[in-house]
Design an enzyme around this catalytic site. Structure first.
Site, PDB file in Angstrom:
ATOM      1  N   ALA A 237      44.276  33.884  40.983  1.00  8.88           N
ATOM      2  CA  ALA A 237      42.980  34.546  40.582  1.00  8.88           C
ATOM      3  C   ALA A 237      43.313  36.102  40.375  1.00  8.88           C
ATOM      4  CB  ALA A 237      42.237  34.190  42.185  1.00  8.88           C
ATOM      5  N   LYS A 238      42.228  36.386  39.502  1.00  6.90           N
ATOM      6  CA  LYS A 238      42.387  37.961  39.212  1.00  6.90           C
ATOM      7  C   LYS A 238      42.188  38.671  40.504  1.00  6.90           C
ATOM      8  CE  LYS A 238      40.421  36.925  34.629  1.00  6.90           C
ATOM      9  NZ  LYS A 238      39.104  37.170  33.808  1.00  6.90           N
ATOM     10  N   ARG A 239      41.128  38.324  41.201  1.00 12.21           N
ATOM     11  CA  ARG A 239      40.858  39.274  42.311  1.00 12.21           C
ATOM     12  C   ARG A 239      41.876  39.465  43.211  1.00 12.21           C
ATOM     13  NH1 ARG A 239      38.228  34.494  42.712  1.00 12.21           N
ATOM     14  NH2 ARG A 239      38.467  33.212  44.546  1.00 12.21           N
TER      15      ARG A 239
END
Length: 279
Positions: A237-239
């Site tokens: 995930a990017k986050r």
């Protein structure tokens, strides 16, 4: 002719999970003599950034991928989302909702793929539509559409059960449309015949099949592939700061070699980065 697409959101850099998804869509199209399209899902005005789009194009070419035709942008299609929303309103299938996430969580008695299922609080109430979200009355919509089926190339024939989400939001308070509505309309507009995406989005296809029936849209086939997952079992995930393709590209890594390593693991199950995958 088969037509696939890769449709990233420019709210952060691409990572290995995106590379795998793009390769699956690209390679299925090329193997079957079809087309591979690129669409940028950029309707989140506050989070979408143009500089990420340029990085996406560089990353895909670094992997050795080329797309057919011009890059499509969701932000150029807002009128289409509005028109579809008005059609569904006129059919009596949407209703305004002003419930907060906290209120939904407190009132919900069931959980669905996206968390607590909306309990229908606003369905039969007189709600001021100004600034409200608009939800699909799924039970009424299914009564109108009747039994629906769809086919996944890996999982096989499916019976549509959008009720697992409850009354989903189609027109958001903060965005022109929800993912469900925008992606369904875009795939139809782009002539997508095979929707490829990760298994985490498998449940969403039940909702999309219903929307296709309500709006008279063509029905594609689906191909839900496995995910690349972190050592702790969570998907990339990017986050969480999963390593970006851009960083690897700028460090001089061989993108074609990385693509081949990913291709070697194109199978239905998830791919653990700590176990059976090596760069």
């Amino acid at each position: 002719m088969i037509v696939t697409r890769f449709a990233p959101s420019p709210n952060g850099p691409l990572h290995l999970g995106h590379a795998f998804a793009a390769l699956v869509a690209h390679d299925l199209a090329r193997e079957r003599g079809g087309q591979f399209h690129l669409r940028i899902e950029d309707i989140d005005g506050e989070r979408s950034r143009a500089e990420f789009v340029e990085e996406f194009l560089l990353d895909l070419r670094w992997l050795g991928l080329e797309w057919d035709g011009a890059v499509a942008f969701q932000s150029a299609r807002l009128a289409r989302y509005t028109e579809a929303g008005e059609r569904l309103k006129a059919m009596g299938l949407l209703y305004p909702c002003r419930c907060t996430r906290a209120e939904i969580t407190a009132a919900a008695t069931e959980a669905g793929p996206d968390g607590p299922i909306y309990p229908g609080t606003c369905r039969h109430h007189d709600v001021n539509p100004e600034g409200a979200a608009w939800r699909l009355d799924v039970t009424r919509a299914m009564d109108l559409a009747g039994p629906l089926e769809w086919v996944d190339e890996i999982a096989g024939p499916q019976v549509a059960t959008p009720q697992i989400f409850g009354d989903v939001v189609l027109l958001r308070k903060d965005l022109p449309a929800s993912y469900h509505l925008a992606a369904t309309l875009d795939d139809a507009a782009d002539g997508i015949t095979l929707v490829t995406r990760g298994m985490d989005l498998f449940p969403a296809s039940h909702v999309h099949r219903l929307l296709q029936a309500l709006l008279g849209l063509p029905v594609p086939a689906w191909h839900h592939h496995g995910l690349l997952i972190e050592p702790d079992g969570r998907k990339l995930a990017k986050r969480r700061g999963s390593p970006s393709l851009g960083d690897r590209r700028r460090a001089g890594e061989d993108g074609w070699a990385l693509a081949e390593a990913l291709r070697a693991h194109r199978f239905p199950g998830d791919i653990s980065l700590s176990g059976n995958w090596t760069p």
